[in-house]
Design an enzyme around this catalytic site. Sequence first.
Site, PDB file in Angstrom:
ATOM      1  N   ASP A 180      -2.175  12.986  -2.201  1.00 33.86           N
ATOM      2  CA  ASP A 180      -1.006  12.110  -2.176  1.00 33.86           C
ATOM      3  C   ASP A 180      -0.250  12.132  -3.505  1.00 33.86           C
ATOM      4  O   ASP A 180       0.155  11.095  -4.022  1.00 33.86           O
ATOM      5  CB  ASP A 180      -1.402  10.683  -1.809  1.00 33.86           C
ATOM      6  CG  ASP A 180      -0.196   9.869  -1.320  1.00 33.86           C
ATOM      7  OD1 ASP A 180       0.874  10.478  -1.080  1.00 33.86           O
ATOM      8  OD2 ASP A 180      -0.317   8.641  -1.193  1.00 33.86           O
ATOM      9  N   SER A 219       5.170   2.352  -4.781  1.00 37.11           N
ATOM     10  CA  SER A 219       4.479   3.626  -4.600  1.00 37.11           C
ATOM     11  C   SER A 219       4.985   4.681  -5.573  1.00 37.11           C
ATOM     12  O   SER A 219       6.190   4.906  -5.688  1.00 37.11           O
ATOM     13  CB  SER A 219       4.708   4.157  -3.177  1.00 37.11           C
ATOM     14  OG  SER A 219       3.848   3.551  -2.274  1.00 37.11           O
ATOM     15  N   HIS A 226       3.640  10.606  -0.214  1.00 38.46           N
ATOM     16  CA  HIS A 226       4.185   9.868   0.933  1.00 38.46           C
ATOM     17  C   HIS A 226       5.563   9.272   0.651  1.00 38.46           C
ATOM     18  O   HIS A 226       6.275   8.885   1.569  1.00 38.46           O
ATOM     19  CB  HIS A 226       3.202   8.782   1.405  1.00 38.46           C
ATOM     20  CG  HIS A 226       3.034   7.626   0.469  1.00 38.46           C
ATOM     21  ND1 HIS A 226       1.918   7.478  -0.337  1.00 38.46           N
ATOM     22  CD2 HIS A 226       3.819   6.569   0.213  1.00 38.46           C
ATOM     23  CE1 HIS A 226       2.028   6.357  -1.029  1.00 38.46           C
ATOM     24  NE2 HIS A 226       3.177   5.797  -0.722  1.00 38.46           N
TER      25      HIS A 226
END
Length: 500
Positions: free
Chosen positions: A160, A234, A130
């Site tokens: 992911d 992230s 992402h």
Amino acid sequence: MSHILRNHRTAALVGAAIIAGAACLPFALNASNAVAAPSDNGGILAPNGSFASIVEADKPAVVTITTTMKATDVSADQESPMDEQFRQFFEDQGIPLPRQAPQKRPSQQAMALGSGFIISRDGVIVTNNHVIDNAVDIKVTLDDGTELPAKLIGTDPKSDVAVLKIEAGKPLQTIAWGDSDRLKLGDQILAIGNPFGIGTTVTAGIVSARGRDLHSGPYDDFIQIDAPINHGNSGGPLVDRSGNVVGINTAIYSPNGGSVGVGFAIPSDEAKAIVAKLQKDGSIDHGYLGVQIQPVTKDVADAVGLDKTGGALVAAVTADTPAAHAGLKPGDIVTSVGGESVKTPKDLSRLVADLSPGAKKSLSVWRDGKTIDLNVTVGTNEEGQKQAAAESPDAQDQSSGQPSLGIGLADLTPDVRQQLNLPRSINGAVVAKVAPDKSAAAAGIQSGDVIVSVNDRPVHNARDVKTAIADAGKAGRKSVLLLVERDGNKTFVAVPFGAA
């Protein structure tokens, strides 16, 4: 608008506190200018409570990833699928998630921020999918401030995970994979990344929980941590006391846009295998079966004659899919795939997802009181298809019921069919009323639910339902397994006779 933050695209977007669905804003990268200090990464411990030696070894291998993407005109109140999955997870735990008033996002060139870590000296980098999803340009900033263009090697949205490659013209400091399976609750961990673009930051905490399922895909097995992670973390590494990567920081829960000590990381043992496949092939073709499944509770096991819980109960089989071609039926309980045990629906989801399309496997299935073997040729999980996806316990509970134990039944007349908008292909008995103090109500049965089978025996009217339940009681079953249709969805529910 949700206050659930995946260090998702939204968590990678930079701003004071970007919440899911908020605007994508330009930013000035304030990367750390610290010079990478070579250090042996193996076997480092934290003497006297300090993690300085671990940080010294690992920080040079952590990078900042910035992407450029094209924003579109959308309302900020529109939640992404991941936002809705997080909302479902936390509301299941009784945590309300307030929505904010709709806002309008202008179309603009937008930039997003995330983190990553180097796993090979020639510049292979691991991050979250992402972080780079829909990017038209990707740049990596090293710990010493050097900015380099990055090439996308491979990506797997379902797990992911993404892999990038940079050309630095020199050997780079790396960080080694660790063993996430050895992590225990209470173990100390460090999270490294670039929150809000302020520069590489290290936070410490412990493993709060294992095996968290956020309903985002077949690989959900998140490590929950309390080390503060925020927007921009992230894709950054979660490291253990030996300085090795035991997870990829991926998501947070937050009611206010910042860390509240509830973060989630992809386990390294899962990520490492996926990264290897992406380095080799650039993408992963996941297997597809074509079933809806749910847990096998004790009541379900009693109803079908199993002596213990375990397996995945097939609630529905999609027509013209590998499962249908193999002969799987609603009510079957899958106990193994290719000799590998299936103890939970999630096990089946992972086993199916890991198979290559075209693979031929044997399924062990519990049906009609005995185990049978079915041969299946695994299909391709194309866009719009779903892997064997574990149905949430809420969905299971809401579709539960006992026709003779706290409910009134009626036949499906033409008028009832019209009111319920039922196709002519659906047969069974409709639930006319539910006693509020009986087990059917506690299980979630509602007026208007349609019972279409009892213990895998198709029923056509209320009399059939009552007869089938009576037969189950005479056979010594402790509970009865009902297949219930509601709003176009079918779900199995087992109810113990003694609960009446």
